[in-house]
Design a protein around this motif. Structure first.
Motif, PDB file in Angstrom:
ATOM      1  N   PHE A 129       0.863  -1.191   0.000  1.00 18.04           N
ATOM      2  CA  PHE A 129       0.000   0.000   0.000  1.00 18.04           C
ATOM      3  C   PHE A 129       0.895   1.234   0.000  1.00 18.04           C
ATOM      4  CE2 PHE A 129      -1.692   3.437   2.619  1.00 18.04           C
ATOM      5  CZ  PHE A 129      -2.993   3.606   2.160  1.00 18.04           C
ATOM      6  N   ARG A 130       0.443   2.307  -0.647  1.00 14.97           N
ATOM      7  CA  ARG A 130       1.167   3.570  -0.526  1.00 14.97           C
ATOM      8  C   ARG A 130       0.181   4.731  -0.493  1.00 14.97           C
ATOM      9  NH1 ARG A 130       3.882   5.450  -6.188  1.00 14.97           N
ATOM     10  NH2 ARG A 130       2.079   5.118  -7.518  1.00 14.97           N
ATOM     11  N   LEU A 131       0.562   5.729   0.267  1.00 15.44           N
ATOM     12  CA  LEU A 131      -0.248   6.935   0.429  1.00 15.44           C
ATOM     13  C   LEU A 131       0.525   8.103  -0.166  1.00 15.44           C
ATOM     14  CD1 LEU A 131      -2.691   8.459   1.712  1.00 15.44           C
ATOM     15  CD2 LEU A 131      -1.315   8.657   3.797  1.00 15.44           C
ATOM     16  N   LEU A 132      -0.101   8.785  -1.126  1.00 14.96           N
ATOM     17  CA  LEU A 132       0.542   9.910  -1.791  1.00 14.96           C
ATOM     18  C   LEU A 132      -0.025  11.233  -1.275  1.00 14.96           C
ATOM     19  CD1 LEU A 132       0.541   8.571  -5.473  1.00 14.96           C
ATOM     20  CD2 LEU A 132       2.321   8.325  -3.738  1.00 14.96           C
ATOM     21  N   LYS A 133       0.753  12.291  -1.455  1.00 14.25           N
ATOM     22  CA  LYS A 133       0.360  13.617  -0.995  1.00 14.25           C
ATOM     23  C   LYS A 133      -0.979  14.017  -1.620  1.00 14.25           C
ATOM     24  CE  LYS A 133       2.145  18.309  -0.509  1.00 14.25           C
ATOM     25  NZ  LYS A 133       3.257  19.230  -0.832  1.00 14.25           N
ATOM     26  N   GLY A 134      -1.898  14.481  -0.783  1.00 23.37           N
ATOM     27  CA  GLY A 134      -3.185  14.980  -1.265  1.00 23.37           C
ATOM     28  C   GLY A 134      -4.243  13.926  -1.510  1.00 23.37           C
ATOM     29  N   GLU A 135      -3.898  12.638  -1.335  1.00 22.78           N
ATOM     30  CA  GLU A 135      -4.901  11.581  -1.565  1.00 22.78           C
ATOM     31  C   GLU A 135      -5.894  11.529  -0.408  1.00 22.78           C
ATOM     32  OE1 GLU A 135      -2.971   8.165  -4.393  1.00 22.78           O
ATOM     33  OE2 GLU A 135      -2.705   7.922  -2.241  1.00 22.78           O
ATOM     34  N   HIS A 136      -7.153  11.421  -0.748  1.00 24.53           N
ATOM     35  CA  HIS A 136      -8.225  11.253   0.233  1.00 24.53           C
ATOM     36  C   HIS A 136      -8.759   9.836   0.046  1.00 24.53           C
ATOM     37  CE1 HIS A 136      -9.028  15.890   0.569  1.00 24.53           C
ATOM     38  NE2 HIS A 136      -7.816  15.523   0.953  1.00 24.53           N
ATOM     39  N   ILE A 137      -8.316   8.941   0.910  1.00 21.41           N
ATOM     40  CA  ILE A 137      -8.558   7.504   0.713  1.00 21.41           C
ATOM     41  C   ILE A 137      -9.697   7.004   1.596  1.00 21.41           C
ATOM     42  CG2 ILE A 137      -7.552   5.215   1.155  1.00 21.41           C
ATOM     43  CD1 ILE A 137      -4.899   6.333   0.153  1.00 21.41           C
ATOM     44  N   GLY A 138     -10.606   6.257   0.995  1.00 13.24           N
ATOM     45  CA  GLY A 138     -11.633   5.534   1.733  1.00 13.24           C
ATOM     46  C   GLY A 138     -11.221   4.081   1.850  1.00 13.24           C
ATOM     47  N   LEU A 139     -11.071   3.582   3.076  1.00  9.94           N
ATOM     48  CA  LEU A 139     -10.676   2.195   3.328  1.00  9.94           C
ATOM     49  C   LEU A 139     -11.940   1.395   3.632  1.00  9.94           C
ATOM     50  CD1 LEU A 139      -8.109   0.424   3.606  1.00  9.94           C
ATOM     51  CD2 LEU A 139      -8.065   1.024   6.027  1.00  9.94           C
ATOM     52  N   VAL A 140     -12.317   0.492   2.723  1.00 10.72           N
ATOM     53  CA  VAL A 140     -13.605  -0.201   2.851  1.00 10.72           C
ATOM     54  C   VAL A 140     -13.416  -1.703   2.876  1.00 10.72           C
ATOM     55  CG1 VAL A 140     -14.773   1.699   1.655  1.00 10.72           C
ATOM     56  CG2 VAL A 140     -14.040  -0.296   0.337  1.00 10.72           C
ATOM     57  N   GLY A 141     -14.457  -2.382   3.315  1.00 12.81           N
ATOM     58  CA  GLY A 141     -14.447  -3.844   3.401  1.00 12.81           C
ATOM     59  C   GLY A 141     -15.473  -4.280   4.420  1.00 12.81           C
ATOM     60  N   ALA A 142     -15.836  -5.542   4.381  1.00 10.98           N
ATOM     61  CA  ALA A 142     -16.838  -6.074   5.310  1.00 10.98           C
ATOM     62  C   ALA A 142     -16.303  -6.054   6.734  1.00 10.98           C
ATOM     63  CB  ALA A 142     -17.221  -7.498   4.902  1.00 10.98           C
ATOM     64  N   ASN A 143     -17.218  -6.147   7.710  1.00 14.10           N
ATOM     65  CA  ASN A 143     -16.801  -6.236   9.116  1.00 14.10           C
ATOM     66  C   ASN A 143     -15.840  -7.400   9.295  1.00 14.10           C
ATOM     67  OD1 ASN A 143     -20.161  -5.411  10.014  1.00 14.10           O
ATOM     68  ND2 ASN A 143     -18.408  -4.056  10.141  1.00 14.10           N
ATOM     69  N   GLY A 144     -14.734  -7.136  10.018  1.00 11.01           N
ATOM     70  CA  GLY A 144     -13.789  -8.200  10.325  1.00 11.01           C
ATOM     71  C   GLY A 144     -12.714  -8.435   9.282  1.00 11.01           C
ATOM     72  N   GLU A 145     -12.699  -7.630   8.195  1.00  8.54           N
ATOM     73  CA  GLU A 145     -11.672  -7.804   7.165  1.00  8.54           C
ATOM     74  C   GLU A 145     -10.323  -7.243   7.594  1.00  8.54           C
ATOM     75  OE1 GLU A 145     -11.482  -9.259   4.137  1.00  8.54           O
ATOM     76  OE2 GLU A 145     -13.471 -10.111   4.281  1.00  8.54           O
ATOM     77  N   GLY A 146     -10.303  -6.401   8.650  1.00 13.13           N
ATOM     78  CA  GLY A 146      -9.011  -5.939   9.165  1.00 13.13           C
ATOM     79  C   GLY A 146      -8.731  -4.457   8.994  1.00 13.13           C
ATOM     80  N   LYS A 147      -9.766  -3.642   8.801  1.00  9.77           N
ATOM     81  CA  LYS A 147      -9.553  -2.207   8.566  1.00  9.77           C
ATOM     82  C   LYS A 147      -8.936  -1.527   9.794  1.00  9.77           C
ATOM     83  CE  LYS A 147     -13.909  -1.567   7.529  1.00  9.77           C
ATOM     84  NZ  LYS A 147     -14.372  -2.950   7.662  1.00  9.77           N
ATOM     85  N   SER A 148      -9.515  -1.767  10.970  1.00 11.68           N
ATOM     86  CA  SER A 148      -8.962  -1.160  12.194  1.00 11.68           C
ATOM     87  C   SER A 148      -7.593  -1.753  12.521  1.00 11.68           C
ATOM     88  CB  SER A 148      -9.915  -1.357  13.376  1.00 11.68           C
ATOM     89  OG  SER A 148     -11.128  -0.643  13.159  1.00 11.68           O
ATOM     90  N   THR A 149      -7.392  -3.039  12.208  1.00 10.03           N
ATOM     91  CA  THR A 149      -6.083  -3.673  12.413  1.00 10.03           C
ATOM     92  C   THR A 149      -5.032  -3.000  11.533  1.00 10.03           C
ATOM     93  OG1 THR A 149      -7.143  -5.795  12.905  1.00 10.03           O
ATOM     94  CG2 THR A 149      -4.820  -5.862  12.298  1.00 10.03           C
TER      95      THR A 149
END
Length: 518
Positions: free
Chosen positions: A24-44
């Motif tokens: 994964f990479r985050l670039l300057k100015g990107e507004h990213i939505g992190l999505v997935g079903a419950n338990g897929e590991g977003k908070s992790t």
């Protein structure tokens, strides 16, 4: 320019794989939505990139001198902390500098001329930093943000443990905004927030010039602020430019292509196996059969797209109650002080009532007063004698030690283990979830455990306190369908108009009777 690089990350809990060789990479100015079903590991994922968790494998690299701000849905606010102290803690690094400055001033009286010169230079540098960061305007800044988030009226000296879930979220959000980080990491920021402050946060993020990563199951909110989707699915992380709606279209097409390729390959495999079986014994065709077998052995198998278990909620109804379910007479709700003017409310059979309004004005308190869980300050509540209530609270206890299996079995001791497992599976929980302790599950998975208990007990009225918080898109859609088909009555606190539109027969605005400033 890359602000964050995640390379070949693998992580799991026990035998449950969460990420497999993820980059994964985050670039300057990107507004990213992190999505997935419950338990897929977003908070992790958020915990790993902020250093709260170490991955099993892989490398996480932030650009130098990047200041990261993290709004954590599991952040703990302890007794003794006040709204003001939490907000001012955004400037802890500046307060530390002020302490260093005071120590330098103490040393100046006994220092030699050479030491004084060095100390004065250091003192000047610290004073310049404090001035640039408006250190002497901190109280005004804290007051400004507290006013914008509706916290000033609560009092900056108020203990944070006395706040509602939404008010606590606002305090953490306020601290984050005061810290002015280079990167924002937001985990379900709209949970518990009322419509007014969701709108305020939306405007803030739309105008935010730096990058952010946002986890949210509120799709209209998500679409209004992001320009890139990262999707967590089957232990992988995939990038999709555009909003959530565009991602859904592309992902559905990808799944269809993969399934079509899988079906074609399965037919080819069956044909090859058939040819080998019919021809390997004949001398004239043995070489051709061996050639087909070699092709089979070297074939790279295409997997069928994995269908995630979708929840299925079907509420059971009990006997029919009387016409009037609840009736209040001059009911004043509250704890140490009144939260409402005298209320004369009536809830009738067949109504589906949604209560809206700002955080902390007594919506949950009203539900608990109607149910008899807390005593009102004055007035009375009459309940129909034939009420059978299904109650969904906002949160489970953070100290809960039971597994999902035990939690449901304790509620329904007459169930067999197979029946408990089947009930949890219908709510969209896998075998790994079912055998895990409830407290290690995500907020959405915990909500599904509570819904499992609710749908397996007959009721004639459902009392639901923010039931959509933490639920993924599929679960929210299924919950709305189930509530529309439910034959009983519904009394619900909800801050998502998209969820209750078409469902509610009545919407009550709690701000019309609250004694709190809103």
């Amino acid at each position: 320019m890359s602000i964050l690089n995640v390379q070949n990350m693998t992580h799991g809990f026990g035998d449950r794989q969460i990420f497999d060789d993820v980059s994964f990479r985050l670039l300057k100015g990107e507004h990213i939505g992190l999505v997935g079903a419950n338990g897929e590991g977003k908070s992790t994922f958020m915990s790993i990139i902020t250093g709260k968790l170490q991955p099993d494998e892989g490398k996480i690299e932030w650009a130098k001198n990047v200041k990261v701000g993290y709004l954590d849905q599991h952040a703990v606010l302890e007794k003794g902390m006040t709204i003001g102290s939490v907000l001012r803690s955004a400037f802890d690094d500046l307060f530390s500098m002020e302490e260093s400055m005071n120590e330098i001033c103490d040393k100046l009286g006994t220092a030699s001329e050479e030491e004084q010169a060095e100390l004065l230079e250091e003192l000047g540098t610290i004073q310049d930093i404090l001035t640039v960061h408006d250190f002497y305007m901190i109280d005004a800044k804290v007051e400004e943000v507290a006013r914008a988030l509706g916290l000033l009226d609560l009092g900056l000296d108020k203990d944070v443990t006395e706040l509602s879930g939404g008010q606590r979220t606002k305090v953490l959000l306020g601290k984050l905004l005061l810290a002015k980080p280079d990167i924002l990491l937001l985990d379900e920021p709209t949970n518990y927030l009322d419509a007014e402050h969701i709108s305020w946060l939306k405007r803030y993020l739309q105008e935010y010039e730096s990058a952010f990563i946002l986890i949210s199951h509120d799709i209209p909110f998500l679409n209004s602020v992001i320009n890139i989707i990262y999707h967590m699915y089957d232990c992988k992380l995939s990038r999709y430019p555009g909003d959530y709606d565009h991602f859904q279209e592309v992902f559905a097409a990808q799944q269809a292509q993969q399934n079509a390729a899988y079906e074609r390959q399965q037919k080819e495999i069956a044909d090859l196996k058939d040819f080998v079986a019919r021809n390997k014994a004949r001398v004239a065709t043995r070489n051709m059969a061996m050639s087909r077998q070699k092709k089979l052995d070297n074939m790279e198998l295409i997997s069928k797209s994995m269908e995630k278990p979708k929840p299925e909620f079907n509420f059971k109804t009990s006997r029919t109650p009387g016409r009037v379910l609840f009736e209040t007479k001059d009911l004043v709700i509250g704890y140490d002080e009144p939260l409402s003017s005298p209320l004369n409310l009536m809830i009738e059979k067949g109504q589906r009532i949604v209560i809206t309004g700002s955080n902390g004005i007594g919506k949950t308190t009203l539900l608990k007063s109607l149910l008899g869980l807390i005593n009102p300050i004055s007035g009375s509540v009459e309940r129909d004698h034939y009420l059978e209530i299904g109650y969904f609270e906002q949160e489970m206890s953070p100290d809960i030690e039971t597994t999902c299996l035990q939690e449901v079995w304790n509620e329904f001791p007459g169930f067999s283990q197979y029946e408990v497992r089947s009930a949890l599976a219908k709510c969209g929980l896998t075998t790994n979830h079912i055998e895990s302790k409830v407290k290690v599950l995500s907020g959405g998975e915990q909500a599904k455990v509570r819904l499992c208990k609710l749908i397996n007990r007959p009721s004639n009225i459902l009392v639901l306190d923010e039931p959509t918080n933490h639920l993924d898109v599929d679960a929210k859609d299924e919950l709305k369908r189930a509530l529309l088909e439910y034959n009983g009555s519904v009394l619900m606190v909800c801050h998502e108009p998209e969820f209750y539109e078409g469902l509610a027969t009545d919407v009550w605005d709690a701000s019309k009777w609250t004694t709190k400033l809103v």
